[in-house]
Write an enzyme that holds these catalytic residues in place. Structure first.
Site, PDB file in Angstrom:
ATOM      1  N   LYS A 198       0.669  -0.860  -0.353  1.00 41.15           N
ATOM      2  CA  LYS A 198      -0.167  -0.142  -0.159  1.00 41.15           C
ATOM      3  C   LYS A 198       0.800   1.226   0.201  1.00 41.15           C
ATOM      4  O   LYS A 198       1.666   1.263   0.323  1.00 41.15           O
ATOM      5  CB  LYS A 198      -0.999  -0.139   1.437  1.00 41.15           C
ATOM      6  CG  LYS A 198      -1.867   1.422   1.817  1.00 41.15           C
ATOM      7  CD  LYS A 198      -2.819   1.002   2.818  1.00 41.15           C
ATOM      8  CE  LYS A 198      -3.622   2.370   2.931  1.00 41.15           C
ATOM      9  NZ  LYS A 198      -4.357   2.228   3.939  1.00 41.15           N
ATOM     10  N   ARG A 220       1.324  10.247   5.724  1.00 38.83           N
ATOM     11  CA  ARG A 220       1.710   8.347   6.033  1.00 38.83           C
ATOM     12  C   ARG A 220       2.491   8.130   5.708  1.00 38.83           C
ATOM     13  O   ARG A 220       2.744   6.547   5.622  1.00 38.83           O
ATOM     14  CB  ARG A 220       0.176   7.500   5.623  1.00 38.83           C
ATOM     15  CG  ARG A 220      -1.170   8.726   5.828  1.00 38.83           C
ATOM     16  CD  ARG A 220      -2.083   7.212   5.714  1.00 38.83           C
ATOM     17  NE  ARG A 220      -3.256   7.484   6.133  1.00 38.83           N
ATOM     18  CZ  ARG A 220      -4.544   8.568   6.904  1.00 38.83           C
ATOM     19  NH1 ARG A 220      -3.567   9.145   7.790  1.00 38.83           N
ATOM     20  NH2 ARG A 220      -5.619   8.599   6.598  1.00 38.83           N
ATOM     21  N   GLU A 237       6.781  -7.005   1.682  1.00 41.84           N
ATOM     22  CA  GLU A 237       5.781  -6.500   1.974  1.00 41.84           C
ATOM     23  C   GLU A 237       4.884  -8.188   1.004  1.00 41.84           C
ATOM     24  O   GLU A 237       4.515  -8.703   2.910  1.00 41.84           O
ATOM     25  CB  GLU A 237       5.323  -5.549   1.688  1.00 41.84           C
ATOM     26  CG  GLU A 237       5.948  -4.370   2.767  1.00 41.84           C
ATOM     27  CD  GLU A 237       5.623  -4.000   3.470  1.00 41.84           C
ATOM     28  OE1 GLU A 237       4.467  -4.592   4.146  1.00 41.84           O
ATOM     29  OE2 GLU A 237       5.428  -2.678   4.204  1.00 41.84           O
ATOM     30  N   LYS A 252      -1.785  -1.918  -3.934  1.00 47.08           N
ATOM     31  CA  LYS A 252      -3.427  -0.698  -4.143  1.00 47.08           C
ATOM     32  C   LYS A 252      -2.391   0.531  -3.771  1.00 47.08           C
ATOM     33  O   LYS A 252      -1.555   0.909  -3.309  1.00 47.08           O
ATOM     34  CB  LYS A 252      -3.640  -0.668  -2.361  1.00 47.08           C
ATOM     35  CG  LYS A 252      -4.588   0.983  -1.983  1.00 47.08           C
ATOM     36  CD  LYS A 252      -5.293   0.096  -0.837  1.00 47.08           C
ATOM     37  CE  LYS A 252      -5.973   1.420  -0.434  1.00 47.08           C
ATOM     38  NZ  LYS A 252      -6.361   2.048   0.708  1.00 47.08           N
ATOM     39  N   SER A 278     -10.454   5.578  -4.987  1.00 45.88           N
ATOM     40  CA  SER A 278     -11.350   6.748  -5.088  1.00 45.88           C
ATOM     41  C   SER A 278     -10.692   7.657  -5.787  1.00 45.88           C
ATOM     42  O   SER A 278     -11.252   7.948  -6.785  1.00 45.88           O
ATOM     43  CB  SER A 278     -11.394   7.466  -3.787  1.00 45.88           C
ATOM     44  OG  SER A 278     -10.031   7.515  -3.030  1.00 45.88           O
ATOM     45  N   TYR A 317     -15.334   1.000  -7.181  1.00 46.93           N
ATOM     46  CA  TYR A 317     -16.427   1.810  -6.375  1.00 46.93           C
ATOM     47  C   TYR A 317     -17.401   1.629  -8.416  1.00 46.93           C
ATOM     48  O   TYR A 317     -18.507   1.832  -7.456  1.00 46.93           O
ATOM     49  CB  TYR A 317     -16.024   3.106  -6.626  1.00 46.93           C
ATOM     50  CG  TYR A 317     -15.125   2.780  -5.441  1.00 46.93           C
ATOM     51  CD1 TYR A 317     -15.898   2.808  -3.449  1.00 46.93           C
ATOM     52  CD2 TYR A 317     -13.921   3.736  -5.479  1.00 46.93           C
ATOM     53  CE1 TYR A 317     -14.907   3.368  -2.752  1.00 46.93           C
ATOM     54  CE2 TYR A 317     -13.135   3.769  -4.068  1.00 46.93           C
ATOM     55  CZ  TYR A 317     -13.661   3.795  -3.162  1.00 46.93           C
ATOM     56  OH  TYR A 317     -12.676   3.623  -1.858  1.00 46.93           O
TER      57      TYR A 317
HETATM   58  C1  PBG Z   1      -7.287   3.407   5.507  1.00 50.80           C
HETATM   59  C2  PBG Z   1      -7.949   3.315   4.187  1.00 50.80           C
HETATM   60  C3  PBG Z   1      -7.295   4.071   2.915  1.00 50.80           C
HETATM   61  C4  PBG Z   1      -8.034   3.565   2.257  1.00 50.80           C
HETATM   62  C5  PBG Z   1      -8.636   2.194   2.403  1.00 50.80           C
HETATM   63  N1  PBG Z   1      -8.450   2.052   3.729  1.00 50.80           N
HETATM   64  C6  PBG Z   1      -7.167   5.572   3.335  1.00 50.80           C
HETATM   65  C7  PBG Z   1      -5.473   5.699   3.520  1.00 50.80           C
HETATM   66  O1  PBG Z   1      -4.651   5.253   3.733  1.00 50.80           O
HETATM   67  O2  PBG Z   1      -6.004   7.045   3.985  1.00 50.80           O
HETATM   68  C8  PBG Z   1      -8.612   4.004   0.564  1.00 50.80           C
HETATM   69  C9  PBG Z   1      -9.243   3.802  -0.260  1.00 50.80           C
HETATM   70  C10 PBG Z   1      -9.447   4.209  -1.542  1.00 50.80           C
HETATM   71  O3  PBG Z   1      -8.314   5.740  -1.874  1.00 50.80           O
HETATM   72  O4  PBG Z   1     -10.529   4.276  -2.339  1.00 50.80           O
HETATM   73  N2  PBG Z   1      -8.491   2.903   5.950  1.00 50.80           N
END
Ligand code: PBG
Length: 328
Positions: A198, A220, A237, A252, A278, A317
Site C-alpha cells: 500500500k 502517512r 511486504e 493499492k 477513490s 467503486y
Molecule cells: C485506510 C484506508 C484508506 C483507503 C482504504 N483504507 C485511506 C488511507 O490510507 O488514507 C483508501 C481507499 C481509496 O482511496 O479508495 N483505512
C-alpha cells in the site's frame, strides 16, 4: 504485399475477437466497497466521489441486497464515525456496536448472500486521523500498540460476522498477530486479506472525504510505502504477510501500480487483489461528467487492464455501473 502473418486477420470478425479474449472481467471478480454511517434513512453523496454515498445501516443493507442480486459476491465496509466520538486512541473502533459491526450483524440476520470484508484501520476513528495511536513524541504511529488494538478490533468484527478481515494500516507484524488473536478467540475460519503493498498515494484524497479520515497533520509516509522505492520492497511486504498467514494479498492503488501487480503475480501463491482507489474513480468520473471520456468504455478498459496485469479480484467503486456492462 505478401505477408505470411497479418494480425488483422483475427480482428475482422467480432465473434473471433470475443473468442480470442484472454482476459475476462466478470461481476464475480469485483469486491464492492461501502461507507456506512450512523442514523437511519441516511444517504449522503461524497462531493469528490459523485455517485458514491455514505449510507446508514438500513440504506446500506438495501443497497447491498441489490448488488447481491446482480451477482456481486463480497463487500468491503468502512465506518464513517461521528467526529464527537473520535479520540486519540480510536476508542470508537473497539465499540462492538459501532456502525461496521451493526452492518455485519444486519447482513447476517438478513442472510445477505455476500462475504463481509472489513477494513481494519483506525484513521476513521482517531481525532488526529492517523492510522493508530501516536508514539510518545507524536511523530509517528506506535506500531506495536496499534497492532494490539487491531487484534481487538478484528475480534469484534469476527464476532459480528465478518468473513474476511483486511488490515490496511501498514503496521509491521499485523498479519501474524491477527492470525493468532483470531484463532485464540475461536475464529480460525475468518480469512485475512492483507493490504500488503500500500503506497502513500495522492490517489486516496477523495476517500478521506468519504470516510472523514484525512490526517490532521503530517502525512502517512512513515508507514505507507514510497511510490519511488521500487519493486523489491513490494515483494518483501507480500512475502512477510504470506509467511505470517495472509490468505490473500493486495496492491493499492491499482492503475499507477500495474507493474507491481505483474511483478508480484508469479511470486505469490495466494490470490492477488488490487484496489482501484477513490482517486482513480474520481478521475474517470470527472472526465466522464465533462464529456471528455466515454465512461462505460473507460471503466471496463481500466478494470481489464488490472486483470491483465495479474489481479484475481478488484475492489472497485463501479459495481452499480458494471452490473449494466459485464456478465456475472
Ligand atoms: C485506510 C484506508 C484508506 C483507503 C482504504 N483504507 C485511506 C488511507 O490510507 O488514507 C483508501 C481507499 C481509496 O482511496 O479508495 N483505512
Amino acid at each position: 504485399m505478401n505477408l505470411p502473418i497479418r494480425p488483422r486477420r483475427l480482428r475482422l470478425q467480432p465473434q473471433l475477437r470475443t473468442m480470442l479474449q484472454g482476459v475476462s472481467l466478470r461481476r464475480a471478480d469485483i469486491i464492492v466497497p461501502i461507507f456506512v454511517r450512523e442514523g437511519s434513512g441516511q444517504r449522503n453523496e461524497v462531493p469528490s466521489m459523485p455517485g458514491i454515498f455514505q449510507m446508514s445501516v438500513d440504506v446500506a443493507l438495501d443497497w447491498l441486497q441489490r448488488r447481491a442480486d446482480e451477482g456481486f459476491g463480497a463487500y468491503l465496509v468502512f465506518g464513517v464515525i461521528d467526529s464527537k466520538k473520535k479520540d486519540a486512541q480510536a476508542s470508537a473502533a473497539l465499540d462492538p456496536q459501532n456502525v461496521v459491526c451493526q452492518l455485519l450483524q444486519s447482513a447476517d440476520r438478513a442472510k445477505l448472500p455476500m462475504a463481509g470484508i472489513t477494513d481494519l484501520c483506525f484513521c476513521e476513528y482517531t481525532s488526529h486521523g492517523h492510522c493508530g495511536p501516536l508514539s510518545a513524541d507524536g511523530s509517528t504511529v506506535a506500531n506495536d500498540q496499534t497492532v494490539e488494538l487491531l487484534v481487538r478490533q478484528a475480534v469484534n468484527h469476527a464476532r459480528a460476522g465478518a468473513a474476511v478481515i483486511a488490515p490496511s494500516g501498514m503496521m509491521d507484524g499485523t498479519i501474524g498477530q491477527l492470525r493468532s488473536g483470531l484463532d485464540a478467540a475461536g475464529f480460525p475460519d475468518v480469512a485475512l486479506l492483507a493490504y500488503s503493498v500500500k503506497y502513500a498515494s495522492a490517489f486516496y484524497g477523495p476517500f478521506r472525504d468519504a470516510a472523514d479520515s484525512a490526517p490532521a497533520f503530517g502525512d502517512r509516509r512513515s508507514y505507507q510505502m514510497d511510490p519511488a522505492r521500487g519493486v523489491t520492497e513490494a515483494l518483501l511486504e507480500a512475502q512477510l504477510d504470506i509467511e505470517q498467514g495472509a490468505d490473500m494479498v493486495m496492491v493499492k492503488p491499482a492503475a499507477a501500480y500495474l507493474d507491481i501487480i505483474s511483478a508480484l503475480r508469479p511470486k505469490v501463491n495466494v490470490p492477488l487483489v488490487a484496489y482501484q482507489v477513490s482517486g482513480e474513480y474520481a478521475m474517470i468520473e470527472a472526465a466522464a461528467r465533462n464529456g471528455w471520456l466515454d465512461r462505460d468504455r473507460t471503466v471496463v478498459e481500466s478494470l481489464v487492464a488490472i486483470k491483465r496485469a495479474g489481479a484475481d479480484l478488484i475492489i472497485s467503486y463501479y459495481a452499480e455501473l458494471l452490473a449494466k456492462l459485464i456478465e456475472r
